[in-house]
Design a protein around this motif. Structure first.
Motif, PDB file in Angstrom:
ATOM      1  N   LEU A  82       0.830  -1.205   0.000  1.00 14.28           N
ATOM      2  CA  LEU A  82       0.000   0.000   0.000  1.00 14.28           C
ATOM      3  C   LEU A  82       0.868   1.260   0.000  1.00 14.28           C
ATOM      4  O   LEU A  82       0.589   2.219  -0.727  1.00 14.28           O
ATOM      5  CB  LEU A  82      -0.934  -0.011   1.220  1.00 14.28           C
ATOM      6  N   LEU A  83       1.940   1.255   0.790  1.00 13.06           N
ATOM      7  CA  LEU A  83       2.848   2.408   0.827  1.00 13.06           C
ATOM      8  C   LEU A  83       3.535   2.615  -0.526  1.00 13.06           C
ATOM      9  O   LEU A  83       3.607   3.731  -1.032  1.00 13.06           O
ATOM     10  CB  LEU A  83       3.899   2.232   1.924  1.00 13.06           C
ATOM     11  N   HIS A  84       4.040   1.538  -1.102  1.00 15.64           N
ATOM     12  CA  HIS A  84       4.734   1.659  -2.388  1.00 15.64           C
ATOM     13  C   HIS A  84       3.794   2.090  -3.513  1.00 15.64           C
ATOM     14  O   HIS A  84       4.188   2.828  -4.406  1.00 15.64           O
ATOM     15  CB  HIS A  84       5.413   0.342  -2.761  1.00 15.64           C
ATOM     16  N   THR A  85       2.537   1.661  -3.441  1.00 14.90           N
ATOM     17  CA  THR A  85       1.555   2.020  -4.466  1.00 14.90           C
ATOM     18  C   THR A  85       1.151   3.485  -4.352  1.00 14.90           C
ATOM     19  O   THR A  85       1.035   4.184  -5.361  1.00 14.90           O
ATOM     20  CB  THR A  85       0.299   1.128  -4.346  1.00 14.90           C
ATOM     21  N   ASN A  86       0.943   3.965  -3.125  1.00 14.27           N
ATOM     22  CA  ASN A  86       0.432   5.321  -2.919  1.00 14.27           C
ATOM     23  C   ASN A  86       1.513   6.374  -2.707  1.00 14.27           C
ATOM     24  O   ASN A  86       1.198   7.560  -2.567  1.00 14.27           O
ATOM     25  CB  ASN A  86      -0.547   5.331  -1.746  1.00 14.27           C
ATOM     26  N   ALA A  87       2.746   5.959  -2.659  1.00  9.78           N
ATOM     27  CA  ALA A  87       3.866   6.898  -2.560  1.00  9.78           C
ATOM     28  C   ALA A  87       4.933   6.473  -3.574  1.00  9.78           C
ATOM     29  O   ALA A  87       6.052   6.119  -3.208  1.00  9.78           O
ATOM     30  CB  ALA A  87       4.417   6.925  -1.148  1.00  9.78           C
ATOM     31  N   PRO A 113      -4.336  13.458  -2.968  1.00 13.18           N
ATOM     32  CA  PRO A 113      -5.299  12.352  -2.821  1.00 13.18           C
ATOM     33  C   PRO A 113      -4.661  11.099  -2.221  1.00 13.18           C
ATOM     34  O   PRO A 113      -5.278  10.418  -1.401  1.00 13.18           O
ATOM     35  CB  PRO A 113      -5.777  12.070  -4.246  1.00 13.18           C
ATOM     36  N   GLN A 114      -3.415  10.828  -2.620  1.00 12.04           N
ATOM     37  CA  GLN A 114      -2.740   9.651  -2.084  1.00 12.04           C
ATOM     38  C   GLN A 114      -2.367   9.854  -0.619  1.00 12.04           C
ATOM     39  O   GLN A 114      -2.463   8.927   0.186  1.00 12.04           O
ATOM     40  CB  GLN A 114      -1.499   9.333  -2.923  1.00 12.04           C
ATOM     41  N   LEU A 119      -3.205   8.765   5.179  1.00  9.49           N
ATOM     42  CA  LEU A 119      -3.480   9.279   6.521  1.00  9.49           C
ATOM     43  C   LEU A 119      -4.630   8.547   7.211  1.00  9.49           C
ATOM     44  O   LEU A 119      -4.769   8.608   8.438  1.00  9.49           O
ATOM     45  CB  LEU A 119      -3.770  10.783   6.467  1.00  9.49           C
ATOM     46  N   LYS A 120      -5.477   7.854   6.452  1.00  9.73           N
ATOM     47  CA  LYS A 120      -6.556   7.076   7.053  1.00  9.73           C
ATOM     48  C   LYS A 120      -6.024   5.859   7.806  1.00  9.73           C
ATOM     49  O   LYS A 120      -6.657   5.368   8.728  1.00  9.73           O
ATOM     50  CB  LYS A 120      -7.545   6.611   5.977  1.00  9.73           C
TER      51      LYS A 120
END
Length: 130
Positions: A82-87, A113-114, A119-120
């Motif tokens: 999730l981190l690699h996908t959104n950052a 948006p990412q 942050l959620k």
């Protein structure tokens, strides 16, 4: 004539050799100690977090963030994905041994948006320029 040329050449060669040896000789001042008056050794960071934060900071990134889960648990492979996908613009990821924090380094800010999505699920601490 030929003999005087050979003699002159021999004298010039001998002078050149003696000058080069004289130039290579150490100075006779006796004080060959380098000047260390401005040298201040950098202390070793005390904790694992400080050491790994220093590793990322030494990359001279414009942005440095520390990610941890909101529930305080260790990161799972799903979290890593999730981190690699959104950052995607993060260049350097360094994790703690307990897998509860990841330090990220990037020259680009997170897209809003990412970042909102991240942050959620994660606490994001900004260590840029600190």
């Amino acid at each position: 004539m030929k003999k005087s040329f050979q003699t002159s050449s021999a004298i010039i060669l001998a002078l050149a050799i003696s000058i080069s040896f004289a130039a290579c000789r150490r100075s006779a001042s006796g004080d060959d100690t380098p000047d260390n008056s401005t040298y201040r050794p950098e202390s070793t960071p005390a904790t694992e977090f400080e050491q790994k934060l220093k590793v990322v900071r030494d990359g001279h990134f414009a942005y440095v963030w520390v990610f941890s889960r909101l529930d305080g648990k260790a990161f799972t492979p799903e979290d890593t994905q999730l981190l690699h996908t959104n950052a995607p613009k993060v260049v350097d990821w360094v994790g703690m041994d307990d897998k509860k924090k990841f330090i990220a380094g990037s020259n680009f800010d997170l897209d809003p948006p990412q970042k909102a999505l991240l942050l959620k699920r994660y606490k994001i601490e900004d260590y840029s320029g600190k």
